[in-house]
Write an enzyme that holds these catalytic residues in place. Structure first.
Site, PDB file in Angstrom:
ATOM      1  N   ASP A  10      22.957  93.505  25.207  1.00  0.00           N
ATOM      2  CA  ASP A  10      22.733  92.928  26.520  1.00  0.00           C
ATOM      3  C   ASP A  10      22.519  94.122  27.462  1.00  0.00           C
ATOM      4  O   ASP A  10      22.861  95.260  27.120  1.00  0.00           O
ATOM      5  CB  ASP A  10      23.972  92.110  26.922  1.00  0.00           C
ATOM      6  N   LEU A  11      21.952  93.893  28.629  1.00  0.00           N
ATOM      7  CA  LEU A  11      21.670  95.011  29.539  1.00  0.00           C
ATOM      8  C   LEU A  11      22.684  95.080  30.690  1.00  0.00           C
ATOM      9  O   LEU A  11      23.484  96.015  30.793  1.00  0.00           O
ATOM     10  CB  LEU A  11      20.243  94.857  30.098  1.00  0.00           C
ATOM     11  N   ASP A  12      22.647  94.043  31.555  1.00  0.00           N
ATOM     12  CA  ASP A  12      23.480  94.042  32.756  1.00  0.00           C
ATOM     13  C   ASP A  12      24.953  93.932  32.367  1.00  0.00           C
ATOM     14  O   ASP A  12      25.365  92.958  31.740  1.00  0.00           O
ATOM     15  CB  ASP A  12      23.099  92.852  33.655  1.00  0.00           C
ATOM     16  N   LYS A  46      27.424  86.083  35.933  1.00  0.00           N
ATOM     17  CA  LYS A  46      27.177  87.071  34.877  1.00  0.00           C
ATOM     18  C   LYS A  46      26.573  86.419  33.636  1.00  0.00           C
ATOM     19  O   LYS A  46      27.119  85.441  33.128  1.00  0.00           O
ATOM     20  CB  LYS A  46      28.466  87.818  34.520  1.00  0.00           C
ATOM     21  N   SER A 115      18.344  90.496  26.752  1.00  0.00           N
ATOM     22  CA  SER A 115      18.821  90.304  28.132  1.00  0.00           C
ATOM     23  C   SER A 115      18.198  89.068  28.771  1.00  0.00           C
ATOM     24  O   SER A 115      17.063  88.722  28.475  1.00  0.00           O
ATOM     25  CB  SER A 115      18.431  91.540  28.958  1.00  0.00           C
ATOM     26  N   ALA A 116      18.963  88.459  29.685  1.00  0.00           N
ATOM     27  CA  ALA A 116      18.440  87.304  30.418  1.00  0.00           C
ATOM     28  C   ALA A 116      17.552  87.738  31.585  1.00  0.00           C
ATOM     29  O   ALA A 116      16.863  86.923  32.196  1.00  0.00           O
ATOM     30  CB  ALA A 116      19.603  86.488  30.972  1.00  0.00           C
ATOM     31  N   LYS A 146      20.907  82.042  27.564  1.00  0.00           N
ATOM     32  CA  LYS A 146      22.242  82.111  26.955  1.00  0.00           C
ATOM     33  C   LYS A 146      23.089  81.015  27.594  1.00  0.00           C
ATOM     34  O   LYS A 146      22.938  80.774  28.789  1.00  0.00           O
ATOM     35  CB  LYS A 146      22.886  83.478  27.225  1.00  0.00           C
ATOM     36  N   GLU A 170      27.960  92.470  24.196  1.00  0.00           N
ATOM     37  CA  GLU A 170      27.864  91.545  25.339  1.00  0.00           C
ATOM     38  C   GLU A 170      29.049  91.656  26.292  1.00  0.00           C
ATOM     39  O   GLU A 170      30.173  91.860  25.838  1.00  0.00           O
ATOM     40  CB  GLU A 170      27.838  90.104  24.816  1.00  0.00           C
TER      41      GLU A 170
HETATM   42  C1  BG6 Z   1      21.591  88.716  33.506  1.00  0.00           C
HETATM   43  C2  BG6 Z   1      22.617  88.937  34.585  1.00  0.00           C
HETATM   44  O1  BG6 Z   1      21.550  89.825  32.653  1.00  0.00           O
HETATM   45  O2  BG6 Z   1      20.307  88.515  34.075  1.00  0.00           O
HETATM   46  C3  BG6 Z   1      22.601  87.770  35.561  1.00  0.00           C
HETATM   47  O3  BG6 Z   1      23.907  89.074  34.014  1.00  0.00           O
HETATM   48  C4  BG6 Z   1      21.197  87.581  36.098  1.00  0.00           C
HETATM   49  O4  BG6 Z   1      23.516  88.000  36.592  1.00  0.00           O
HETATM   50  C5  BG6 Z   1      20.203  87.398  34.953  1.00  0.00           C
HETATM   51  O5  BG6 Z   1      21.157  86.435  36.955  1.00  0.00           O
HETATM   52  C6  BG6 Z   1      18.763  87.241  35.423  1.00  0.00           C
HETATM   53  O6  BG6 Z   1      18.344  88.440  36.013  1.00  0.00           O
HETATM   54  P1  BG6 Z   1      17.004  88.642  36.835  1.00  0.00           P
HETATM   55  O7  BG6 Z   1      16.915  90.145  36.967  1.00  0.00           O
HETATM   56  O8  BG6 Z   1      15.882  88.094  36.005  1.00  0.00           O
HETATM   57  O9  BG6 Z   1      17.141  87.930  38.123  1.00  0.00           O
HETATM   58 MG    MG Z   2      25.564  91.058  30.841  1.00  0.00          MG
END
Ligand code: BG6
Ligand code: MG
Length: 215
Positions: A10-12, A46, A115-116, A146, A170
């Site tokens: 996962d990234l964030d 998150k 990542s999302a 997810k 994650e």
């Molecule tokens: C996830 C974050 O990785 O990405 C979420 O944990 C975030 O908080 C989601 O809403 C979507 O991110 P983005 O950058 O496409 O708005």
């Molecule tokens: Mg994350």
């Protein structure tokens, strides 16, 4: 013993702490809409997709918007968020991450991002990690968010490995559920109490080494 052939990240919250920038941008939007948004509220976002995050934010503020207004505000929040991540640099990579990625590559273990975020390519580029990843699966390439396992099963398919041969890293409950639903071993990054569904939990990559991938 299972031979681990790939690690999916996962990234964030795992590679970088972007939650603080998401928080500032959502908070500014909430204030514009006339309500407050706390750091505790931010925990609920998150691992959650951008549009679902907006729905949760509106629920907190007890506001309802049309679909068109939602798209407008999600876009506005993103423009604000991007202005922060465009300033990110390599020193924002979380401790131990680069060293662990380097040891994976040196040992022939494949690496994918799961990542999302639709901003994942920009973030990886800003922090100089793009070339470490064999495959990138992000919010632009999946149709189900997810806890659906799509983001990780797609990564495994692209890397040509089975679910049993993968380890997922994650920090979000929804992400751990996604990994487990995909039949993968999952290492939680964060607090043990929150991430109890993971197979084991580390506080950060300073605690991680190749030896811990043998089980
Ligand atoms: C996830 C974050 O990785 O990405 C979420 O944990 C975030 O908080 C989601 O809403 C979507 O991110 P983005 O950058 O496409 O708005
Ligand atoms: Mg994350």
């Amino acid at each position: 013993m299972v031979q681990i052939k790939a690690c999916l990240f996962d990234l964030d919250g795992v590679i970088v702490d972007t939650a603080k920038y998401h928080y500032i941008a959502w908070k500014e939007l909430a204030q514009e809409l006339g309500f407050d948004f706390t750091e505790e509220d931010n925990e609920r976002l998150k691992g959650v997709s951008r549009m679902r995050s907006l729905d949760i934010l509106l629920e907190i503020g007890n506001k309802s918007l049309s679909e068109q207004e939602k798209l407008h505000y999600a876009d506005k929040k993103n423009v604000n968020y991007v202005s922060y991540i465009q300033k990110m640099e390599e020193d924002e990579i979380l401790p131990g991450v680069k060293e662990f990625l380097t040891s994976l590559r040196a040992n022939g273990i494949k690496i994918a991002l799961g990542s999302a975020s639709k901003n994942a390519p920009l973030i990886l580029n800003q922090i100089g990690l793009t070339s470490y990843f064999d495959e990138i699966v992000d919010g632009n390439s999946v149709s189900k968010a997810k806890p659906d396992p799509e983001v990780f099963t797609k990564g495994a398919n692209l890397l040509n490995v089975t679910a049993e041969e993968c380890v997922v890293f994650e920090d979000a409950v929804a992400g751990i559920e996604a990994a487990k639903a995909g039949g993968m071993y999952c290492i939680g990054v964060g607090e043990e109490e929150t991430l109890s569904e993971a197979d084991f939990v580390i506080k950060g990559f300073d605690e991680m080494s190749l030896d811990r991938l043998k089980f």
